[in-house]
Design a protein around this motif. Sequence first.
Motif, PDB file in Angstrom:
ATOM      1  N   HIS A   9     -20.662  14.670 -24.979  1.00  0.00           N
ATOM      2  CA  HIS A   9     -19.509  14.277 -24.438  1.00  0.00           C
ATOM      3  C   HIS A   9     -18.399  13.942 -25.374  1.00  0.00           C
ATOM      4  O   HIS A   9     -17.279  14.498 -25.362  1.00  0.00           O
ATOM      5  N   ARG A  20     -20.956  18.562 -17.628  1.00  0.00           N
ATOM      6  CA  ARG A  20     -21.269  17.920 -16.634  1.00  0.00           C
ATOM      7  C   ARG A  20     -22.622  17.345 -16.846  1.00  0.00           C
ATOM      8  O   ARG A  20     -23.564  17.932 -17.292  1.00  0.00           O
ATOM      9  N   THR A  69     -24.136  21.922 -18.980  1.00  0.00           N
ATOM     10  CA  THR A  69     -24.362  21.070 -17.991  1.00  0.00           C
ATOM     11  C   THR A  69     -25.937  20.575 -18.103  1.00  0.00           C
ATOM     12  O   THR A  69     -26.814  21.593 -18.316  1.00  0.00           O
ATOM     13  N   ARG A 118     -17.945  13.464 -17.031  1.00  0.00           N
ATOM     14  CA  ARG A 118     -18.052  14.023 -15.601  1.00  0.00           C
ATOM     15  C   ARG A 118     -19.591  14.271 -15.267  1.00  0.00           C
ATOM     16  O   ARG A 118     -20.455  14.713 -16.026  1.00  0.00           O
ATOM     17  N   TYR A 119     -19.972  13.676 -14.039  1.00  0.00           N
ATOM     18  CA  TYR A 119     -21.147  13.752 -13.367  1.00  0.00           C
ATOM     19  C   TYR A 119     -21.433  13.892 -12.091  1.00  0.00           C
ATOM     20  O   TYR A 119     -20.472  13.481 -11.208  1.00  0.00           O
ATOM     21  N   ASP A 120     -22.612  14.182 -11.600  1.00  0.00           N
ATOM     22  CA  ASP A 120     -23.218  14.129 -10.053  1.00  0.00           C
ATOM     23  C   ASP A 120     -24.457  13.519 -10.273  1.00  0.00           C
ATOM     24  O   ASP A 120     -25.416  13.766 -10.982  1.00  0.00           O
ATOM     25  N   VAL A 134     -26.023  15.893 -14.387  1.00  0.00           N
ATOM     26  CA  VAL A 134     -26.523  15.668 -13.427  1.00  0.00           C
ATOM     27  C   VAL A 134     -27.586  14.762 -13.475  1.00  0.00           C
ATOM     28  O   VAL A 134     -28.462  14.764 -14.084  1.00  0.00           O
TER      29      VAL A 134
END
Length: 356
Positions: free
Chosen positions: A183, A190, A157, A216-218, A192
């Motif tokens: 990735h 993930r 992450t 996937r990310y935030d 960020v």
Amino acid sequence: MRTIDWVPAQGDSPEHIRLIDQTKLPENLVDLRIDSVDTLIDAIRRLAVRGAPALGVAGAMGVALAVRGLPDDPAADPAADRAARAEIDALRAARPTAVNLAWGVDTALAAYDAGGPWAALEAALKVRDDDIAACAAMADRGAELLARLVPGKPELTVMTICNTGALAAVEHGTALGVIEKLHTDGRLARAVACETRPLLQGARLTAWELDRMGARYDLIVDSAAAITLARGGIDAVLVGADRIAANGDTANKIGTFAVALAAQRAGVPFLVVAPESTVDVATPDGDAIHIEDRGTAEVVDFHGVRTAPAGATAVNPAFDVTPVDLITAIVTDTRVVDTAAKETPADKPAPAGPAD
């Protein structure tokens, strides 16, 4: 997808620069046709094209635009040569903090001085092609370094700030290029992404690129970076650079310094990923880096909506400087500078030859 490219003459259409207008993202993917140096300068200043590697390409191609149609010998038309050089000087000064713009201009201008307009274009196209190769090399080198720094974890992450992906280069990015490599290799749990004030280049551009690659990310607001790192779960921070001084101090998008402080407190590796063209050994340290202030409007307004009281003014530095003692390593297309071991870009020269 190429963020910026040279389009040869076709029929009645003269040669020109094509670039993605990044001010229109994420809502619309729009190309700009750049036919003049003045138009290119406007695109650079309003951040339609941005990112250190892309600015290097833009600078080189801008020189090719300025001198197209001129005779091989400047003495044959000195007035036209002087006019072109005045345009080139203005282009070189369009963004003062990012060294790549000036480097790209100087590279193509030296070629013009030596061989005329065609030589300038050939140099500009080489800058473009070298950037594509450099980004691939940085992705490989950065991913390999992370495997050593964070051993035993099959998926990572990672945190990043601003936009350092394909939109900041030609086809692939610097720091986000490493994340893309993780990735595609199945090693990214993930990402960020800090939203990145004041123009939300993380929210508008990095999130758009992460979405396109299926990662996937935030998103987090910039001021949440410290608590996010302190809570644990972030394995590494990856950022780009607009200028790397001889001692390793690094200028990057505003907010990077705060993220570096938080990463050190949390014991998280902090990597700077940038091409060799961003290393400026003529700048001794961060104190010598000019920090561009972009004025009040970008802070008190957003997308034409007033967000502060009428008459409010703002201090709006576009960049900050992260001291070298907060940086774990600098990853370029030719080497890794182990700043944690007190190596600097100046005392560990880049290896000769092309990027591997």
